[in-house]
Design a protein around this motif. Structure first.
Motif, short mmCIF file in Angstrom:
data_model
loop_
_atom_site.label_atom_id
_atom_site.label_comp_id
_atom_site.label_asym_id
_atom_site.label_seq_id
_atom_site.Cartn_x
_atom_site.Cartn_y
_atom_site.Cartn_z
N ASP A 94 24.31 11.76 -38.54
CA ASP A 94 24.57 10.69 -39.71
C ASP A 94 23.23 10.86 -40.51
O ASP A 94 23.25 10.96 -41.84
CB ASP A 94 24.39 9.26 -39.11
N ILE A 95 21.99 10.95 -39.92
CA ILE A 95 20.67 11.02 -40.74
C ILE A 95 20.89 12.36 -41.47
O ILE A 95 20.46 12.42 -42.62
CB ILE A 95 19.71 11.00 -39.94
N GLN A 101 18.06 17.94 -46.08
CA GLN A 101 16.80 18.79 -45.76
C GLN A 101 16.26 18.59 -44.23
O GLN A 101 15.18 19.30 -44.09
CB GLN A 101 15.89 18.49 -47.16
N LEU A 102 16.29 17.45 -43.65
CA LEU A 102 15.81 17.36 -42.33
C LEU A 102 16.40 18.06 -41.05
O LEU A 102 15.90 18.20 -40.16
CB LEU A 102 15.76 15.80 -42.12
#
Length: 154
Positions: A94-95, A101-102
């Motif tokens: 989800d993040i 970019q993470l």
């Protein structure tokens, strides 16, 4: 009149005898040869008599039950851990959808996967060693329980 020192020694001795007479070692203190480990446990046996052996039988049975159930308990714990890790992975996805970019690089993801494989190989070897020890302890406990029960009967 007796000295305070003698009274102190006598009271201490009485307290020690009371402690040994009513306490349990809290663990199996009989070895596979039926010998009692430690001088305090010998004292317990002398003061408690058959109750000492009954307590040891109960402790041996409890440990045997624990050792027999250990694989199932470990499996349940592993399943709970797997569910927790799957939930964490879902949250991370989800993040990553919100913040692409993470997301780790393909190389980092592959390296993590290889580390997990290596960890699993080491874990399997360690678990096999632990299971051998568990089975050895079960065998010891069965022999110990047999010796204890012979003491109770005789």
């Amino acid at each position: 009149m007796p000295s305070k020192y003698l009274i102190g020694v006598a009271v201490s001795l009485l307290l020690l005898l009371a402690y040994l007479g009513f306490s349990s070692p809290g663990a199996v203190v009989v070895n596979v040869d039926g010998e009692i480990k430690g001088p305090l446990n010998h004292g317990r046996m002398l003061l408690q008599g058959e109750n000492f052996w009954l307590d040891q039988a109960a402790l041996a049975k409890a440990e045997l039950s624990y050792r027999h159930n250990q694989p199932q308990s470990q499996l349940e714990l592993k399943q709970q851990l797997d569910r927790t890790l799957a939930e964490a992975d879902a949250r991370m996805e989800d993040i990553y959808r919100l913040y692409p970019q993470l997301r780790p690089s393909l190389a980092a993801t592959r390296a993590d996967a290889l580390r997990e494989q290596a960890d699993e190989i080491e874990r399997a070897d360690f678990e096999a060693t632990l299971d051998q020890q568990r089975l050895r302890r079960i065998s010891e406990l069965e022999e110990i329980l047999f010796n204890i029960q012979n003491r109770i009967v005789n």
